[in-house]
Scaffold this active site. Structure first.
Site, PDB file in Angstrom:
ATOM      1  N   ARG A  34      12.228 -27.008  -6.619  1.00 11.36           N
ATOM      2  CA  ARG A  34      11.368 -25.973  -7.197  1.00 11.36           C
ATOM      3  C   ARG A  34      10.751 -25.119  -6.089  1.00 11.36           C
ATOM      4  NH1 ARG A  34      10.142 -29.224 -12.120  1.00 11.36           N
ATOM      5  NH2 ARG A  34      12.295 -29.342 -12.849  1.00 11.36           N
ATOM      6  N   GLU A 178       8.846 -40.847 -23.204  1.00  9.42           N
ATOM      7  CA  GLU A 178       9.508 -39.535 -23.121  1.00  9.42           C
ATOM      8  C   GLU A 178      11.023 -39.644 -23.250  1.00  9.42           C
ATOM      9  OE1 GLU A 178       8.805 -37.319 -19.490  1.00  9.42           O
ATOM     10  OE2 GLU A 178       9.881 -35.578 -20.232  1.00  9.42           O
ATOM     11  N   LYS A 220       6.362 -38.115 -26.030  1.00 10.64           N
ATOM     12  CA  LYS A 220       6.622 -36.845 -25.330  1.00 10.64           C
ATOM     13  C   LYS A 220       8.077 -36.450 -25.555  1.00 10.64           C
ATOM     14  CE  LYS A 220       6.470 -34.708 -20.755  1.00 10.64           C
ATOM     15  NZ  LYS A 220       5.696 -34.600 -19.523  1.00 10.64           N
ATOM     16  N   SER A 262       8.452 -29.190 -21.711  1.00 10.20           N
ATOM     17  CA  SER A 262       8.950 -27.815 -21.886  1.00 10.20           C
ATOM     18  C   SER A 262      10.453 -27.719 -21.637  1.00 10.20           C
ATOM     19  CB  SER A 262       8.173 -26.824 -21.025  1.00 10.20           C
ATOM     20  OG  SER A 262       8.253 -27.108 -19.653  1.00 10.20           O
ATOM     21  N   GLY A 263      10.996 -28.536 -20.782  1.00  9.00           N
ATOM     22  CA  GLY A 263      12.447 -28.726 -20.709  1.00  9.00           C
ATOM     23  C   GLY A 263      13.303 -27.561 -20.234  1.00  9.00           C
ATOM     24  N   GLY A 264      12.681 -26.520 -19.649  1.00 10.22           N
ATOM     25  CA  GLY A 264      13.462 -25.374 -19.194  1.00 10.22           C
ATOM     26  C   GLY A 264      13.286 -24.151 -20.088  1.00 10.22           C
ATOM     27  N   ARG A 293       7.070 -27.379 -15.914  1.00 10.92           N
ATOM     28  CA  ARG A 293       7.497 -26.028 -15.552  1.00 10.92           C
ATOM     29  C   ARG A 293       6.771 -24.935 -16.324  1.00 10.92           C
ATOM     30  NH1 ARG A 293      13.708 -27.531 -16.118  1.00 10.92           N
ATOM     31  NH2 ARG A 293      12.698 -29.177 -17.329  1.00 10.92           N
TER      32      ARG A 293
HETATM   33  P1  13P Z   1       8.988 -29.921 -18.109  1.00 11.88           P
HETATM   34  O1  13P Z   1       7.846 -29.443 -18.955  1.00 11.88           O
HETATM   35  O2  13P Z   1       9.264 -29.051 -16.921  1.00 11.88           O
HETATM   36  O3  13P Z   1      10.212 -30.227 -18.932  1.00 11.88           O
HETATM   37  O4  13P Z   1       8.548 -31.296 -17.479  1.00 11.88           O
HETATM   38  C1  13P Z   1       7.925 -32.239 -18.253  1.00 11.88           C
HETATM   39  C2  13P Z   1       8.149 -33.567 -17.677  1.00 11.88           C
HETATM   40  O5  13P Z   1       7.225 -34.285 -17.412  1.00 11.88           O
HETATM   41  C3  13P Z   1       9.536 -34.003 -17.451  1.00 11.88           C
HETATM   42  O6  13P Z   1       9.567 -35.373 -17.226  1.00 11.88           O
END
Ligand code: 13P
Length: 341
Positions: A34, A178, A220, A262-264, A293
């Protein structure tokens, strides 16, 4: 009915209305990626300075109830010598810790992974608690593709998630569970919904098998969206409808809160999707965010590793955080003001 425990209370505290969780637990390899996309060198000092910037942003503690840390940060001090954990605690923000060791190729299942880190976890948890962590995170990764995911991979990941969550509760932590169905691929939103439903069903069966207390965990999940290579982009209303339909079918009402990754998705998309879901409430669970992110992108790019950009980066971060606080209540409007909904 079993009486409410301190862990149940902590799960509620971390997800109270208008609040969410910051994921700042990127591993060294991930934050390096990143940083490098923003031209920032990746050293122990730049990682420390960046995370200090986030945790000291204006009105941070008004919205961020908890921060998920990477192990390095849990034991790190600010440039002035204060442990970052103390900085959070002083502000009333609860420190958490990512405890998994990452997704590794699953033997016998080409293209799929299983998250590792159970060996020695009980002993690590004892150290993390002493250092001040009060909640934990474990991320499982499910890929969509031709013939994927397999039930073998989904089950292996669900079993590991449940064993982790049981251990975390045993050691006095609220586990964030998650299971992330990835956005990568050309699949449509319907396929994401089907895979997310199967994944969550399998995860909750494993949680029950391992006697995890649902009242004392936070789920999550991914939002249900189109694949990144799918030309059609479903509008927020459709994302909200699909995501809620999947959650209603799979997530027991005893779970106090769902804090999305958020996943991208772009920061704006993630906020709008969360907002659209909360506009459709009330729901059996609180719906909030645990983004990395989607909270950090603007701030990291603005900072670019330069001390003179810190205040501007903090403002960019504070704006994102404030927008998501409104989205947890279905009151976000893209102009940045609370809407009257
Ligand atoms: P993102 O919101 O960037 O997907 O990251 C969340 C997270 O904790 C991934 O493990």
């Amino acid at each position: 009915m079993t009486p409410a425990t301190d862990l149940d209370q902590l799960a509620l505290q971390l997800t109270r209305p208008g609040h969410g969780i910051l994921a700042a637990d990127e591993s060294t390899a991930t934050i390096e990626k990143r940083f490098s996309s923003c031209g920032i060198p990746c050293t122990e000092e730049t990682r420390r300075d960046y995370r200090t910037l986030l945790f000291t942003a204006p009105r941070f503690a008004d919205v961020i109830a908890g921060v998920i840390l990477y192990e390095e940060t849990l034991f790190q001090k600010t440039a002035e010598g204060e442990p970052l954990v103390r900085l959070l605690e002083r502000a009333g923000v609860v420190p958490g810790i990512k405890v998994d060791k990452g997704a590794k190729p699953l033997a016998g299942y080409p293209g799929e992974t299983v998250t590792e880190g159970l060996d020695g976890l009980r002993e690590r948890l004892v150290r993390y608690r002493e250092a001040g962590a009060r909640f934990t995170k474990w991320r499982a990764v499910i890929a969509i593709g031709p013939g994927l995911p397999t039930s073998g991979a989904v089950e292996a990941n669900a079993e590991a998630l449940a064993r982790y969550a049981a251990l975390a509760q045993e050691q006095g932590f609220v586990p964030i569970v998650e299971p992330e169905v990835l956005m990568d691929g050309d699949h449509d939103i319907g396929r994401c919904a089907a895979v997310s439903e199967t994944t969550l069903r399998t995860v909750f069966a494993a949680l029950a098998r391992h006697r995890v207390r649902l009242e004392a965990m936070i789920l999550k999940p991914n939002m249900v969206v189109d694949g990144t290579k799918q030309p059609h982009r479903s509008p927020p209303e459709t994302v909200a409808a699909h995501t809620l339909a999947v959650l209603r079918k799979t997530v027991p009402a005893a779970v106090p809160a769902v804090a999305f990754l958020s996943g991208g998705q772009s920061p704006e998309e993630a906020t709008r999707h969360l907002d659209a879901m909360n506009r459709r409430g009330p729901h059996p669970w609180r719906l909030t965010f645990s983004f990395a992110r989607a909270l950090q992108d603007d701030a990291m790019r603005t900072w670019a590793g330069c001390a003179e950009n810190v205040a501007r980066a903090q403002d960019a971060f504070a704006r994102r955080v404030a927008g998501n606080a409104l989205a947890t209540q279905g009151r976000y409007d893209a102009s940045g003001k609370a809407s009257a909904a």
